[in-house]
Write a protein that holds these residues in place. Structure first.
Motif, short mmCIF file in Angstrom:
data_model
loop_
_atom_site.label_atom_id
_atom_site.label_comp_id
_atom_site.label_asym_id
_atom_site.label_seq_id
_atom_site.Cartn_x
_atom_site.Cartn_y
_atom_site.Cartn_z
N LYS A 116 0.84 -1.19 0.00
CA LYS A 116 0.00 0.00 0.00
C LYS A 116 0.88 1.24 0.00
O LYS A 116 1.64 1.48 0.93
N HIS A 117 0.76 2.02 -1.06
CA HIS A 117 1.55 3.24 -1.18
C HIS A 117 0.63 4.34 -1.69
O HIS A 117 -0.07 4.17 -2.69
N LEU A 118 0.64 5.47 -1.01
CA LEU A 118 -0.26 6.56 -1.38
C LEU A 118 0.45 7.58 -2.25
O LEU A 118 1.60 7.94 -1.99
N ASN A 146 -7.16 -1.22 -2.97
CA ASN A 146 -7.06 -2.49 -3.68
C ASN A 146 -5.59 -2.75 -4.00
O ASN A 146 -4.99 -2.03 -4.80
N VAL A 147 -5.00 -3.76 -3.38
CA VAL A 147 -3.57 -3.99 -3.58
C VAL A 147 -3.27 -4.52 -4.98
O VAL A 147 -2.12 -4.57 -5.39
N ASP A 148 -4.30 -4.91 -5.71
CA ASP A 148 -4.08 -5.42 -7.07
C ASP A 148 -3.93 -4.31 -8.09
O ASP A 148 -3.14 -4.40 -9.02
N ASP A 149 -4.74 -3.23 -7.93
CA ASP A 149 -4.62 -2.13 -8.91
C ASP A 149 -4.14 -0.82 -8.29
O ASP A 149 -3.93 0.16 -9.00
N GLY A 150 -3.98 -0.81 -6.97
CA GLY A 150 -3.45 0.38 -6.31
C GLY A 150 -4.43 1.52 -6.15
O GLY A 150 -4.03 2.61 -5.76
N LEU A 151 -5.70 1.28 -6.43
CA LEU A 151 -6.69 2.36 -6.35
C LEU A 151 -7.51 2.27 -5.06
O LEU A 151 -7.66 1.20 -4.47
N ILE A 152 -8.03 3.42 -4.69
CA ILE A 152 -8.82 3.51 -3.46
C ILE A 152 -10.30 3.64 -3.83
O ILE A 152 -10.66 4.41 -4.72
N ASN A 192 -6.13 8.71 -6.86
CA ASN A 192 -6.82 7.96 -7.93
C ASN A 192 -6.86 8.69 -9.25
O ASN A 192 -6.83 8.07 -10.31
N LEU A 193 -6.98 10.02 -9.18
CA LEU A 193 -7.27 10.78 -10.40
C LEU A 193 -6.06 11.52 -10.94
O LEU A 193 -6.17 12.21 -11.96
N GLY A 194 -4.94 11.42 -10.25
CA GLY A 194 -3.72 12.05 -10.76
C GLY A 194 -3.72 13.56 -10.70
O GLY A 194 -3.04 14.22 -11.51
N LYS A 195 -4.46 14.12 -9.77
CA LYS A 195 -4.46 15.59 -9.63
C LYS A 195 -3.04 16.06 -9.36
O LYS A 195 -2.32 15.48 -8.55
N PRO A 196 -2.60 17.10 -10.06
CA PRO A 196 -1.25 17.63 -9.80
C PRO A 196 -1.11 18.05 -8.34
O PRO A 196 -2.05 18.58 -7.75
#
Lengths: 132, 41
Positions: A5-7, A120-126, B30-34
């Motif tokens: 998990k990396h933000l 989601n550790v598979d796609d890295g999205l929250i 998620n959306l790549g906001k700068p």
């Protein structure tokens, strides 16, 4: 707590507390400190799928053997350690636990925004967890 | 039944979280906001 998990957030954007199972009970003083002294006004409670704290009891032997082999502990000490702490950290289901923990935090800190989120550790999205 | 709601656009962010640090987190991650520049959290 998971290394998967990396933000992607700017420097200095947030205080980050890592805690197994998204369980903040063991880190509660740190949460209070972040609010009281750090000025935090929102908590993103982010759990993740394939969490090791789910069905923790199934990993008892791996845990005990890992401490024996990796840390030099004896079996009795390692087993006692597991039995002392596993009940505190074990969670039944990631999503249900995150919801319940978010509700607990909202009651404890009523002026703080608490968002139940899932990484989601598979796609890295929250994703956001919508309570039914 | 609790449901996972993917965040694929700004409109997916629940209104109660928009214009809050939670909304920003979702936009950055998620959306790549700068990135904006912050001196402290």
């Amino acid at each position: 707590m998971d290394s998967r998990k990396h933000l992607h957030i700017p420097d200095h954007f947030a205080f980050i507390l890592r805690s197994g199972g998204a369980n903040l009970r063991p880190a509660e003083f740190k949460v209070s400190y972040a609010i009281a002294v750090g000025g935090v006004r929102a908590i993103a409670l982010i759990g993740h799928n394939r969490c090791g704290m789910v069905n923790l009891v199934a990993r008892r032997e791996a845990f005990v053997n890992g401490l024996i082999e990796g840390a030099g502990w004896d079996r009795v000490r390692a087993e006692e350690h597991f039995m002392s702490f596993a009940p505190i950290f074990e969670i039944g289901n990631e999503i249900e636990f995150i919801i319940s923990e978010a509700e607990r935090l909202s009651l404890k800190y009523p002026k703080i925004i608490v968002a139940p989120l899932m990484f989601n550790v598979d796609d890295g999205l929250i994703s956001w967890i919508e309570r039914s | 039944m609790n449901k996972l709601r993917p965040i694929q656009s700004r409109s997916d962010i629940p209104e109660k979280f928009r214009e809050t640090p939670i909304g920003l987190l979702l936009e950055y991650h998620n959306l790549g906001k700068p990135y904006d520049v912050y001196s402290n959290a």
